[in-house]
Design an enzyme around this catalytic site. Structure first.
Site, short mmCIF file in Angstrom:
data_model
loop_
_atom_site.label_atom_id
_atom_site.label_comp_id
_atom_site.label_asym_id
_atom_site.label_seq_id
_atom_site.Cartn_x
_atom_site.Cartn_y
_atom_site.Cartn_z
N ASP A 250 0.85 -1.19 0.00
CA ASP A 250 0.00 0.00 0.00
C ASP A 250 0.89 1.24 0.00
O ASP A 250 2.08 1.17 0.32
CB ASP A 250 -0.87 0.03 1.27
CG ASP A 250 -1.94 -1.06 1.27
OD1 ASP A 250 -2.01 -1.83 0.30
OD2 ASP A 250 -2.69 -1.13 2.26
N ARG B 179 -0.81 -0.52 -8.76
CA ARG B 179 -2.22 -0.26 -8.43
C ARG B 179 -2.42 1.24 -8.38
O ARG B 179 -1.80 1.93 -7.57
CB ARG B 179 -2.55 -0.86 -7.06
CG ARG B 179 -3.96 -0.49 -6.56
CD ARG B 179 -4.08 -0.59 -5.02
NE ARG B 179 -3.79 -1.91 -4.52
CZ ARG B 179 -3.32 -2.14 -3.28
NH1 ARG B 179 -3.10 -1.14 -2.43
NH2 ARG B 179 -3.06 -3.36 -2.88
P1 FAD Z 1 -14.69 7.76 -5.16
O1 FAD Z 1 -14.10 8.96 -5.83
O2 FAD Z 1 -14.71 7.70 -3.66
O3 FAD Z 1 -16.15 7.54 -5.68
C1 FAD Z 1 -16.41 7.58 -7.08
C2 FAD Z 1 -17.66 6.79 -7.40
O4 FAD Z 1 -17.46 5.40 -7.07
C3 FAD Z 1 -18.87 7.21 -6.62
O5 FAD Z 1 -19.50 8.33 -7.17
C4 FAD Z 1 -19.72 5.95 -6.68
O6 FAD Z 1 -20.33 5.86 -7.94
C5 FAD Z 1 -18.68 4.85 -6.59
N1 FAD Z 1 -18.51 4.44 -5.17
C6 FAD Z 1 -17.45 4.72 -4.39
N2 FAD Z 1 -17.64 4.20 -3.15
C7 FAD Z 1 -18.83 3.59 -3.14
C8 FAD Z 1 -19.60 2.90 -2.16
N3 FAD Z 1 -19.17 2.73 -0.91
N4 FAD Z 1 -20.79 2.40 -2.52
C9 FAD Z 1 -21.26 2.57 -3.78
N5 FAD Z 1 -20.58 3.24 -4.75
C10 FAD Z 1 -19.39 3.75 -4.44
N6 FAD Z 1 -5.55 4.71 -0.89
C11 FAD Z 1 -4.28 5.04 -0.55
O7 FAD Z 1 -3.99 6.21 -0.34
N7 FAD Z 1 -3.32 4.06 -0.44
C12 FAD Z 1 -3.56 2.75 -0.69
O8 FAD Z 1 -2.66 1.92 -0.59
C13 FAD Z 1 -4.87 2.39 -1.10
N8 FAD Z 1 -5.17 1.11 -1.42
C14 FAD Z 1 -6.41 0.82 -1.93
C15 FAD Z 1 -6.68 -0.48 -2.37
C16 FAD Z 1 -7.89 -0.75 -2.98
C17 FAD Z 1 -8.15 -2.14 -3.49
C18 FAD Z 1 -8.88 0.27 -3.12
C19 FAD Z 1 -10.19 -0.01 -3.78
C20 FAD Z 1 -8.64 1.53 -2.63
C21 FAD Z 1 -7.42 1.82 -2.03
N9 FAD Z 1 -7.14 3.11 -1.56
C22 FAD Z 1 -5.87 3.42 -1.17
C23 FAD Z 1 -8.24 4.10 -1.36
C24 FAD Z 1 -8.37 5.05 -2.54
O9 FAD Z 1 -7.28 5.94 -2.56
C25 FAD Z 1 -9.68 5.88 -2.46
O10 FAD Z 1 -9.65 6.65 -1.30
C26 FAD Z 1 -10.94 5.05 -2.43
O11 FAD Z 1 -10.86 3.93 -3.27
C27 FAD Z 1 -12.13 5.91 -2.90
O12 FAD Z 1 -11.97 6.31 -4.24
P2 FAD Z 1 -12.74 5.61 -5.46
O13 FAD Z 1 -11.84 5.68 -6.64
O14 FAD Z 1 -13.11 4.24 -5.07
O15 FAD Z 1 -14.01 6.43 -5.75
#
Ligand code: FAD
Length: 279
Positions: free
Chosen positions: A107, A158
């Site tokens: 991560d 990632r």
């Molecule tokens: P967002 O911008 O939060 O949402 C965009 C759209 O996605 C929303 O409008 C909706 O349509 C959909 N959506 C999002 N969440 C939901 C929900 N709960 N229910 C329904 N629809 C939803 N961050 C780090 O800083 N470091 C890391 O190492 C790290 N590892 C990660 C590993 C994985 C597998 C994932 C999935 C995320 C990780 N993250 C990490 C978190 C990441 O940086 C984001 O904060 C987080 O994924 C939210 O961004 P998003 O791209 O999912 O979408």
């Protein structure tokens, strides 16, 4: 014991419970990335204990036919204690992954740790010929430059939007700017790489963009989402033939992780309230 309300986001307190979750999730065609909960250790022994736990988890995964790998956090492996402590523990985990055929992700945490994490990743990715992957954060202004550096390094990348609040001087803080940076970074990866691209996002717009870029450039990719977030979509994508990996944390330090999930989105908070009220 983990209450059912938190069980949506956490795969259990023990490796055995986590393996049971992996088994059930694999039945739906979804692979699992296991993360032992733990971060920001200031005591070397704690970081070494978690590195040991990953080594034994990796050995156990290697003994099964489960579709699972692991993801570690730099601060869990001691980066707050010293870069050398982190590098030593990280190397031990990656070496175990190499020995047992289990992939190891890392991560990315707050921006103070980005340089040390990139350096450790690059060294291990070259030493172990790509058996390791790194998360990069589109919200950081530096990330396009980091991708130039990483593009020819073996291993996987990632791409996430970024979960840490960073100052405007080093990060895009407006959501639209973060989304734009994510799109540009993803396009860059699909143009420059043949494989090893992980779309770490729940965002339907980014997942569609990856589909389009794959059709245009042919590079292989996978989608990664968190356990408990858009689980139906994870299954649907897998049924459609997309490689899907679910990031599933486990362990007894689940409370703060659960609060983070509830705080970050209205949908998750509503779920928590409904579960408490039983409606
Ligand atoms: P967002 O911008 O939060 O949402 C965009 C759209 O996605 C929303 O409008 C909706 O349509 C959909 N959506 C999002 N969440 C939901 C929900 N709960 N229910 C329904 N629809 C939803 N961050 C780090 O800083 N470091 C890391 O190492 C790290 N590892 C990660 C590993 C994985 C597998 C994932 C999935 C995320 C990780 N993250 C990490 C978190 C990441 O940086 C984001 O904060 C987080 O994924 C939210 O961004 P998003 O791209 O999912 O979408």
């Amino acid at each position: 014991m983990i209450p059912p309300i938190a069980g949506r986001f956490v795969a259990g307190e023990t490796p055995a419970a986590a393996f049971e979750h992996v088994r059930r999730t694999n039945e739906d065609g979804v692979n699992v990335i296991l993360n032992l909960l733990g971060e920001h250790y200031h005591d070397r022994a704690e970081a070494e204990t978690d590195a040991d736990a990953y080594v034994s988890l990796i050995r156990d995964i290697g003994d099964t036919d489960l579709d699972a790998c692991v993801s570690v956090k730099p601060s869990q492996l001691g980066i707050d204690i010293g870069d050398d402590v982190f590098r030593e523990n990280f190397r031990r985990v990656v070496a175990a992954g190499d020995e047992h055929g289990v992939f190891v992700w890392c991560d990315m945490e707050d921006a103070d740790t980005t340089d040390a994490t990139l350096d450790a990743f690059e060294a291990l990715a070259r030493e172990f010929d790509g058996g390791v992957g790194l998360c990069v954060q589109a919200n950081l202004r530096r990330t396009r430059g980091d991708l130039d550096r990483l593009v020819d390094v073996p291993g996987r990348i990632r791409l996430v939007k970024g979960a840490y609040d960073e100052p405007e001087s080093i990060a895009y803080t407006d959501k639209a700017d973060v989304n734009e940076a994510y799109r540009e970074d993803l396009e860059f990866l699909f143009k420059e790489r043949d494989d090893g691209i992980a779309v770490g996002s729940h965002d339907p717009a980014m997942i569609s963009l990856a589909e389009e870029l794959h059709a245009e450039h042919g590079a292989d990719y996978e989608v990664q989402m968190l356990m408990g977030v858009r689980d139906d979509e994870q299954r649907r994508l897998a049924a459609d033939g997309v490689e899907v990996w679910q990031y599933a944390p486990y362990g007894d330090r689940w409370l703060s992780y659960f609060y983070r999930r509830v705080r970050e989105r209205k949908e998750n908070a509503l779920f928590a309230v409904r579960a408490v009220l039983g409606v």
